[in-house]
Design a protein around this motif. Structure first.
Motif, PDB file in Angstrom:
ATOM      1  N   ALA A  36       0.895  -1.171   0.155  1.00  0.00           N
ATOM      2  CA  ALA A  36      -0.033   0.107   0.058  1.00  0.00           C
ATOM      3  C   ALA A  36       0.955   1.466  -0.007  1.00  0.00           C
ATOM      4  O   ALA A  36       0.663   2.150  -0.670  1.00  0.00           O
ATOM      5  CB  ALA A  36      -0.949   0.100   1.112  1.00  0.00           C
ATOM      6  N   ARG A  37       1.894   1.057   0.759  1.00  0.00           N
ATOM      7  CA  ARG A  37       2.886   2.345   0.681  1.00  0.00           C
ATOM      8  C   ARG A  37       3.577   2.585  -0.507  1.00  0.00           C
ATOM      9  O   ARG A  37       3.723   3.831  -0.882  1.00  0.00           O
ATOM     10  CB  ARG A  37       3.802   2.389   1.891  1.00  0.00           C
ATOM     11  CG  ARG A  37       3.333   2.373   3.174  1.00  0.00           C
ATOM     12  CD  ARG A  37       4.329   2.373   4.317  1.00  0.00           C
ATOM     13  NE  ARG A  37       3.797   2.358   5.761  1.00  0.00           N
ATOM     14  CZ  ARG A  37       4.433   2.811   6.711  1.00  0.00           C
ATOM     15  NH1 ARG A  37       5.705   2.694   6.660  1.00  0.00           N
ATOM     16  NH2 ARG A  37       3.735   2.880   8.022  1.00  0.00           N
ATOM     17  N   ALA A  38       3.899   1.515  -1.366  1.00  0.00           N
ATOM     18  CA  ALA A  38       4.498   1.721  -2.641  1.00  0.00           C
ATOM     19  C   ALA A  38       3.417   2.280  -3.715  1.00  0.00           C
ATOM     20  O   ALA A  38       3.830   2.436  -4.938  1.00  0.00           O
ATOM     21  CB  ALA A  38       5.031   0.402  -3.035  1.00  0.00           C
ATOM     22  N   ASN A  39       2.137   2.161  -3.278  1.00  0.00           N
ATOM     23  CA  ASN A  39       0.827   2.441  -4.205  1.00  0.00           C
ATOM     24  C   ASN A  39       0.225   3.772  -3.806  1.00  0.00           C
ATOM     25  O   ASN A  39      -0.982   3.645  -3.899  1.00  0.00           O
ATOM     26  CB  ASN A  39       0.141   1.239  -4.569  1.00  0.00           C
ATOM     27  CG  ASN A  39       0.842   0.363  -5.420  1.00  0.00           C
ATOM     28  OD1 ASN A  39       1.015   0.412  -6.864  1.00  0.00           O
ATOM     29  ND2 ASN A  39       1.436  -0.643  -4.727  1.00  0.00           N
ATOM     30  N   SER A  40       0.917   4.701  -3.178  1.00  0.00           N
ATOM     31  CA  SER A  40       0.144   5.442  -2.307  1.00  0.00           C
ATOM     32  C   SER A  40      -0.549   6.566  -3.461  1.00  0.00           C
ATOM     33  O   SER A  40      -1.761   7.169  -3.113  1.00  0.00           O
ATOM     34  CB  SER A  40       1.104   6.555  -1.437  1.00  0.00           C
ATOM     35  OG  SER A  40       2.295   7.064  -2.345  1.00  0.00           O
ATOM     36  N   ASP A  41      -0.445   6.271  -4.581  1.00  0.00           N
ATOM     37  CA  ASP A  41      -1.455   6.978  -5.535  1.00  0.00           C
ATOM     38  C   ASP A  41      -2.769   6.495  -5.818  1.00  0.00           C
ATOM     39  O   ASP A  41      -3.612   7.214  -5.939  1.00  0.00           O
ATOM     40  CB  ASP A  41      -0.808   6.959  -7.055  1.00  0.00           C
ATOM     41  CG  ASP A  41       0.496   7.918  -7.453  1.00  0.00           C
ATOM     42  OD1 ASP A  41       0.863   8.658  -6.179  1.00  0.00           O
ATOM     43  OD2 ASP A  41       1.104   7.657  -8.267  1.00  0.00           O
ATOM     44  N   ASN A  42      -2.764   5.378  -5.674  1.00  0.00           N
ATOM     45  CA  ASN A  42      -4.319   4.673  -5.448  1.00  0.00           C
ATOM     46  C   ASN A  42      -4.821   4.053  -4.110  1.00  0.00           C
ATOM     47  O   ASN A  42      -5.986   3.951  -4.002  1.00  0.00           O
ATOM     48  CB  ASN A  42      -4.085   3.146  -6.200  1.00  0.00           C
ATOM     49  CG  ASN A  42      -3.570   3.338  -7.556  1.00  0.00           C
ATOM     50  OD1 ASN A  42      -4.077   3.942  -8.362  1.00  0.00           O
ATOM     51  ND2 ASN A  42      -2.288   2.767  -8.031  1.00  0.00           N
ATOM     52  N   ILE A  43      -3.877   4.265  -3.229  1.00  0.00           N
ATOM     53  CA  ILE A  43      -4.349   3.738  -1.747  1.00  0.00           C
ATOM     54  C   ILE A  43      -4.090   4.898  -0.793  1.00  0.00           C
ATOM     55  O   ILE A  43      -3.219   5.612  -0.902  1.00  0.00           O
ATOM     56  CB  ILE A  43      -3.606   2.466  -1.404  1.00  0.00           C
ATOM     57  CG1 ILE A  43      -3.726   1.209  -2.521  1.00  0.00           C
ATOM     58  CG2 ILE A  43      -3.650   2.064   0.293  1.00  0.00           C
ATOM     59  CD1 ILE A  43      -5.195   0.581  -2.183  1.00  0.00           C
ATOM     60  N   GLY A  44      -5.106   4.992   0.193  1.00  0.00           N
ATOM     61  CA  GLY A  44      -4.771   6.050   1.254  1.00  0.00           C
ATOM     62  C   GLY A  44      -4.261   5.477   2.238  1.00  0.00           C
ATOM     63  O   GLY A  44      -2.971   4.934   2.012  1.00  0.00           O
ATOM     64  N   LYS A  45      -4.839   5.593   3.366  1.00  0.00           N
ATOM     65  CA  LYS A  45      -4.109   4.916   4.678  1.00  0.00           C
ATOM     66  C   LYS A  45      -4.641   3.277   4.808  1.00  0.00           C
ATOM     67  O   LYS A  45      -5.495   2.921   4.173  1.00  0.00           O
ATOM     68  CB  LYS A  45      -4.692   5.522   5.822  1.00  0.00           C
ATOM     69  CG  LYS A  45      -4.069   6.968   6.105  1.00  0.00           C
ATOM     70  CD  LYS A  45      -4.428   7.472   7.426  1.00  0.00           C
ATOM     71  CE  LYS A  45      -3.532   8.863   7.837  1.00  0.00           C
ATOM     72  NZ  LYS A  45      -4.040   9.273   9.092  1.00  0.00           N
ATOM     73  N   VAL A  46      -3.754   2.834   5.589  1.00  0.00           N
ATOM     74  CA  VAL A  46      -3.880   1.274   5.995  1.00  0.00           C
ATOM     75  C   VAL A  46      -4.103   1.685   7.254  1.00  0.00           C
ATOM     76  O   VAL A  46      -3.437   1.651   8.268  1.00  0.00           O
ATOM     77  CB  VAL A  46      -2.841   0.398   5.708  1.00  0.00           C
ATOM     78  CG1 VAL A  46      -3.329  -0.963   6.368  1.00  0.00           C
ATOM     79  CG2 VAL A  46      -2.417   0.429   4.073  1.00  0.00           C
ATOM     80  N   PHE A  47      -5.496   1.328   7.810  1.00  0.00           N
ATOM     81  CA  PHE A  47      -5.722   1.082   9.179  1.00  0.00           C
ATOM     82  C   PHE A  47      -5.734  -0.459   9.638  1.00  0.00           C
ATOM     83  O   PHE A  47      -5.909  -1.160   8.867  1.00  0.00           O
ATOM     84  CB  PHE A  47      -7.206   1.691   9.499  1.00  0.00           C
ATOM     85  CG  PHE A  47      -7.305   3.145   9.241  1.00  0.00           C
ATOM     86  CD1 PHE A  47      -6.920   3.910  10.130  1.00  0.00           C
ATOM     87  CD2 PHE A  47      -8.236   3.503   8.112  1.00  0.00           C
ATOM     88  CE1 PHE A  47      -6.799   5.549   9.960  1.00  0.00           C
ATOM     89  CE2 PHE A  47      -8.250   4.924   8.035  1.00  0.00           C
ATOM     90  CZ  PHE A  47      -7.671   5.843   8.812  1.00  0.00           C
ATOM     91  N   ALA A  48      -5.475  -0.759  10.749  1.00  0.00           N
ATOM     92  CA  ALA A  48      -5.570  -1.959  11.208  1.00  0.00           C
ATOM     93  C   ALA A  48      -6.472  -2.028  12.488  1.00  0.00           C
ATOM     94  O   ALA A  48      -6.539  -1.233  13.432  1.00  0.00           O
ATOM     95  CB  ALA A  48      -4.198  -2.582  11.579  1.00  0.00           C
ATOM     96  N   ALA A  49      -7.392  -2.922  12.314  1.00  0.00           N
ATOM     97  CA  ALA A  49      -8.451  -3.256  13.493  1.00  0.00           C
ATOM     98  C   ALA A  49      -7.740  -3.756  14.664  1.00  0.00           C
ATOM     99  O   ALA A  49      -6.914  -4.808  14.551  1.00  0.00           O
ATOM    100  CB  ALA A  49      -9.564  -3.988  13.187  1.00  0.00           C
ATOM    101  N   LYS A  50      -7.954  -3.105  15.958  1.00  0.00           N
ATOM    102  CA  LYS A  50      -7.445  -3.785  17.192  1.00  0.00           C
ATOM    103  C   LYS A  50      -8.299  -5.168  17.438  1.00  0.00           C
ATOM    104  O   LYS A  50      -9.455  -4.852  17.539  1.00  0.00           O
ATOM    105  CB  LYS A  50      -7.637  -3.063  18.349  1.00  0.00           C
ATOM    106  CG  LYS A  50      -6.863  -3.510  19.654  1.00  0.00           C
ATOM    107  CD  LYS A  50      -6.948  -2.450  20.621  1.00  0.00           C
ATOM    108  CE  LYS A  50      -6.423  -2.898  21.973  1.00  0.00           C
ATOM    109  NZ  LYS A  50      -6.645  -2.096  23.199  1.00  0.00           N
ATOM    110  N   ASN A  51      -7.513  -6.323  17.609  1.00  0.00           N
ATOM    111  CA  ASN A  51      -8.430  -7.479  18.080  1.00  0.00           C
ATOM    112  C   ASN A  51      -9.379  -7.998  16.744  1.00  0.00           C
ATOM    113  O   ASN A  51     -10.590  -8.170  17.080  1.00  0.00           O
ATOM    114  CB  ASN A  51      -8.893  -7.563  19.315  1.00  0.00           C
ATOM    115  CG  ASN A  51      -7.640  -7.294  20.413  1.00  0.00           C
ATOM    116  OD1 ASN A  51      -6.707  -7.780  20.069  1.00  0.00           O
ATOM    117  ND2 ASN A  51      -8.038  -6.587  21.638  1.00  0.00           N
ATOM    118  N   GLY A  52      -8.956  -7.905  15.569  1.00  0.00           N
ATOM    119  CA  GLY A  52      -9.797  -8.600  14.443  1.00  0.00           C
ATOM    120  C   GLY A  52     -11.012  -7.627  14.350  1.00  0.00           C
ATOM    121  O   GLY A  52     -11.157  -6.404  14.697  1.00  0.00           O
TER     122      GLY A  52
END
Ligand code: F6P
Length: 429
Positions: A36-52
């Protein structure tokens, strides 16, 4: 404008880990975040959910953009689940619409257009249900599954990331313990019983068989969930091994059942999916041997050691775990929904594989058992076909860095985003 009409401007991704973690699930997280970081033109942020998925319901979202590139790279060699995992069963949309409306509220509030769920069969079921939210509730979310389980029981995929490393640890452990008992057997311990996970499928138990190259080598006996436990045949086999080799080393799956189909190790506890909590069959088997054959024994339950042993990970497994994470982001960019990247085998030797695309619907709630031709005729060992399948999966060593004599693993900052959705009773669960 209603909340369902909010179409994410940028594809923010929400990534979550689910089910029993593995030594390499964080390598998949690394694949997701780095791609995702390498494709920042197409992707915004990556969030991660705490505990699924529980973290989504509670709006406990981690902003991974606050983690350095070095910390994300270190996920590749760190066991456990960096963002926390869960066992939580989502009912269907029809059965519990309110739960999905809550999910949509949270996704919409954080401009999330892609949900990625990294897990096994139960998690594929959750991901599949969420993939229908667009069609049934009108919120546009792409849902992409990422495979993982040491049990290796997902259908469609040739193998499951996490299995190769656990298999390497199981085979290594029974080989090492067999050297130990061989040295002690003349005057002391004659039997060693090692219990492995795998629930209803014998893949991990079979992996123990990779350690046996000559007849005299351990393990001399493997007990599979796919074969009902035959007490008389088993005890005969133990006696024969002790007579012939001086000792007997045994791998037993936690999922072994008696002739009536009852788990030998069911302790009555059930998880959120109704699965019996297994574990503890090794002492039962060892006691039986003591009682019937009067032989001195030792036993071990590998338990969480086998799914967290990152120090002995398989390079192949790490590569595949990373590749499915990377492919998930590529699928997101391509606009796909309700799919999962899987491992497709091209050949055993030389081992060649590539990533293929599977439908979540084909993976949810289906368990893949060991094929009959992977288990030897007497039911206590593995065949050449099984070795040919499994050996490539444990190839290569992917040692983590060591500092002060111990593996150096990363702990992320895991800063939670500010909550912007009105508090509901989910927040206090
Ligand atoms: O992830 C699969 C698995 O490791 C099974 O082999 C095992 O029976 C189960 O998880 C244990 O689950 P838990 O950690 O939730 O008790």
């Amino acid at each position: 404008m209603g909340i369902y009409d909010i179409i994410p401007r940028m594809k923010n991704i929400l990534y979550a880990q689910s089910g029993g973690v593995t030594a390499v699930i964080n390598a998949s997280a690394c694949g997701v975040i780095e791609t995702a970081r390498a494709n920042s033109d197409n992707i915004g942020k990556v969030f991660a959910a705490k505990n699924g998925i529980i973290g989504v319901l509670k709006e406990e979202l981690i902003d991974t953009s606050l983690e350095s590139d070095a910390a994300i790279a270190a996920l590749k060699h760190t066991p456990g689940g960096a963002f926390g995992s869960c066992r939580y069963k989502l009912k269907s949309i029809e059965e519990n619409k309110a739960e999905y409306e809550r999910l949509i509220e949270v996704l919409a509030a954080h401009d999330i257009g892609v949900f990625m769920y990294n897990g096994g069969g139960d998690s594929a079921d959750t991901a599949h249900k969420i993939s229908q939210v667009g069609e049934k509730l009108g919120y546009p979310v792409q849902c992409i599954g990422i495979p993982k389980t040491i049990d290796n029981d997902l259908p469609v995929t040739d193998t499951c990331p996490g299995f190769g490393s656990a298999a390497k640890y199981v085979a290594t452990s029974i080989r090492e313990a067999s050297y130990d008992i061989a040295a002690m057997a003349s005057s002391s311990t004659k039997v060693f019983v090692m219990e492995v996970m795998g629930r209803h499928a014998g893949w991990l138990a079979a992996a123990g068989g990779l350690a046996r190259e000559q007849d005299a080598d351990g393990p001399h006996i493997i007990l599979f969930p796919e074969r009902a436990f035959d007490k008389a045949a088993f005890l005969n086999k133990v006696s024969a091994a002790v007579k012939q080799y001086g000792f007997c080393s045994i791998v037993v799956s936690e999922g072994v059942k008696d002739q009536d189909g009852k788990f030998l190790s069911d302790n009555g506890v059930r998880d959120a999916f109704g699965h019996a909590q297994l574990g503890g069959v090794a002492p039962t088997i060892a006691q039986l041997i003591k009682q019937e054959l009067d032989l001195k024994y030792h036993w071990a339950v590998l338990d969480y050691l086998q799914r967290s042993a990152r120090h002995l990970a398989s390079q192949t497994d790490v590569d595949q775990a990373y590749a499915v994470g990377k492919a998930a982001v590529e699928y997101a960019i391509a606009g796909k929904n309700a799919v999962m990247p899987v491992i497709v085998r091209e050949s055993d030797a030389p081992y060649k594989w590539h990533i293929g695309e599977a439908k979540l619907a084909d993976l949810a709630n289906v368990e893949k058992m060991m094929p009959a031709n992977f288990i030897s005729e007497d039911g206590f060992g593995i065949t050449q076909a099984c070795r040919d399948y499994m050996l490539p999966l444990i190839q290569g060593e992917a040692y983590p860095p060591f500092i002060n004599g111990l593996p150096a693993y990363v702990k992320l900052k895991n800063e939670l985003c500010k909550k912007i959705v009105e508090e509901t009773n989910y927040a206090s669960r």
